[in-house]
Design a protein around this motif. Structure first.
Motif: not given
Length: 502
Positions: A299-304, A307-309
């Motif tokens: 979710a944090v990666c998506g906000v920025f 890439l997915p983790m």
């Protein structure tokens, strides 16, 4: 009188090791994991067709966010080679701006799956499907990364990748970029292989991938080789947060990508957790909590717009082997990534893309697990069929269709194996006794009818189904219809049905 020991000094009092005893080990392990993660974060981002800073950002979030959350203790998260194919396809189909929406949505799905305690169900997925999924990803990854080695752009579709192999082979031996790229890639692969096999401890704690990147990048710079190098920009400038316009453009295809990302990332993370738990004696993974942690990270990666983790087995096993003791080691690895990208990002610009491609080719080769596949072929032919079918379908179509095909094949295989039906007939002068056992399901209906239709009409038939564990409606009706037909032809028949059958 026996002197009493101070509880804090007793080595077997069951308490967690004191911070001073684990701090040094965690710091050392975090540095080793950082050195492994850095080139892989860059390589996965480059192979996914996004700015390399976004790959490093995912690694940072994997350390600083997921690292502090409950779930697992020594498992390390970051951008995974296994999602490269999926990300590249999503970016190609929906655009880079939609990546944040997809990753954010996948994170929310993962949080919901963990919060509703569905994380443990991922352990029920057939291992042959998972192996096939990873093998298919490995094949597609290798097929795609040979093009940067030869100095060519990676084609979008699998068909194009196969179709342009002749052009690639020609470029590798006739163009300066191709010859130099092949030389650097081969050198990198040789260094990584030799470093692992021949360098003694404790030097082999330094990752072979890092040594390969440093040596080949230095050689490319000193010899002024005509190869493409990594393009590096500002971390802040590379942020790709989704906009309201992106959210407004969500359609069924994007929702399908969100679900695919969530399921594949969750499966990879939880299977990695199972493998890492076998490597150490510390606290084991709580699957639902780990799924929530992975979802929060995505979710944090998506906000920025990063890439997915997933949890990554290479970094996680490195953490264990390097002596990591607590969560601090994985948290610090994220801090070192952040420090590097802030202070020394220019060093990444010296890395040839052919070298990063070599790292991912090696990662793809490891995903194939050819020894495990060969053992499966020898021991379980049906499981091997599911594995190969999954891998081939992924290569021929895409990750989602291939995985769903594998799951369907695994379910059918299990249904066939579970629905075993035994039929034993004892013939006497004036009667026949037929004993059925096992599970009488529609999958065994042709065999059941074949046996019944061969029974003689001039003998009394005693059909005993009392020991059948499960009689489904199709077989029940087939037996009743055969009895009616047998009696219509003046045959004598007696039937003992399973208990509880009407």
């Amino acid at each position: 009188m026996i002197p009493q020991l101070d509880a804090s000094s007793h080595p077997h009092d069951g308490r967690r090791p004191a911070a001073p005893k684990t701090l040094g080990a965690d710091i050392a392990a975090s540095l080793v994991v950082f050195l492994v993660a850095l080139p892989l974060c860059v390589g996965v981002a480059a192979a996914s067709g996004v700015p390399v800073e976004l790959g490093i950002l995912t690694g940072i979030v994997g350390g600083l966010v997921v690292g502090v959350l409950p779930g697992s203790s020594l498992q390390v998260s970051g951008p995974a080679a296994g999602l490269t194919v999926l990300v590249a396809s999503a970016v190609s189909e929906h655009g880079l701006g939609m990546l944040g929406v997809i990753v954010l949505g996948a994170g929310v799905v993962q949080i919901l799956l963990g919060a509703t305690r569905l994380g443990t169900w991922f352990r029920a997925i057939s291992p042959s499907v998972v192996q096939g999924m990873l093998a298919g990803i490995g094949l597609v990854l290798i097929l795609g990364q040979v093009y940067p080695v030869g100095g060519l752009e990676q084609p979008d579709s699998t068909a194009e990748k196969f179709g342009r192999l002749g052009e690639l082979a020609t470029a590798m031996v006739t163009t300066p970029q191709g010859v130099a790229g092949v030389g650097l890639a081969v050198a990198a692969l040789l260094v990584m292989t030799a470093w692992k096999k021949f360098v003694p401890a404790p030097l082999n704690l330094v990752p072979g991938a890092l040594i390969a990147v440093v040596l080949t990048s230095a050689a490319a710079a000193l010899l002024a080789l005509p190869v493409e190098e990594v393009e590096v920009g500002s971390l802040l400038a590379s942020l790709n947060p989704p906009t309201t316009t992106d959210f407004g453009a969500v359609d069924l295809a994007v929702l399908g990508s969100i679900l695919t990302f969530a399921l594949i990332a969750s499966a990879e993370s939880l299977f990695s957790a199972a493998a890492v738990d076998r490597m150490h004696d510390g606290p084991k993974t709580h699957y639902n909590k780990e799924l929530v942690a992975q979802g929060a990270g995505n979710a944090v990666c998506g906000v920025f717009g990063a890439l997915p983790m997933t949890a990554v087995i290479v970094r996680s096993s490195t953490n264990v082997q390097a002596g990591g003791k607590t969560k601090l080691s994985r948290v610090l690895h994220g801090f070192w990534l952040l420090l590097f990208v802030v202070l020394l990002p220019g060093l990444l610009a010296f890395i040839p893309t052919a070298v990063l491609a070599a790292l991912l080719i090696q990662a793809g080769w490891k995903l194939l697990e050819l020894k495990a596949v060969a053992a499966l072929v020898r021991e379980h032919r049906s499981e091997a069929f599911v594995l190969v079918l999954t891998a081939v379908t992924i290569v021929a179509t895409d990750l989602l269709i291939g995985t769903l095909t594998g799951l369907a094949a695994a379910v059918v295989k299990t249904a066939v194996e579970v629905s075993r039906l035994s039929v034993e007939a004892e013939h006497a002068d004036d009667h026949v006794r037929v004993q059925l056992g096992g599970n009488a399901t529609f999958l065994r209906l042709p065999r059941l009818l074949d046996h019944l239709e061969r029974l003689p009409e001039d003998k009394h038939v005693h059909l005993d189904l009392s020991t059948v564990r499960h009689l489904d409606r199709a077989c029940h009706q087939a037996v009743e219809n055969w009895v009616v037909e047998h009696r219509r032809n003046n045959g004598s028949v007696e039937v003992a049905m399973p208990a509880g059958t009407g």
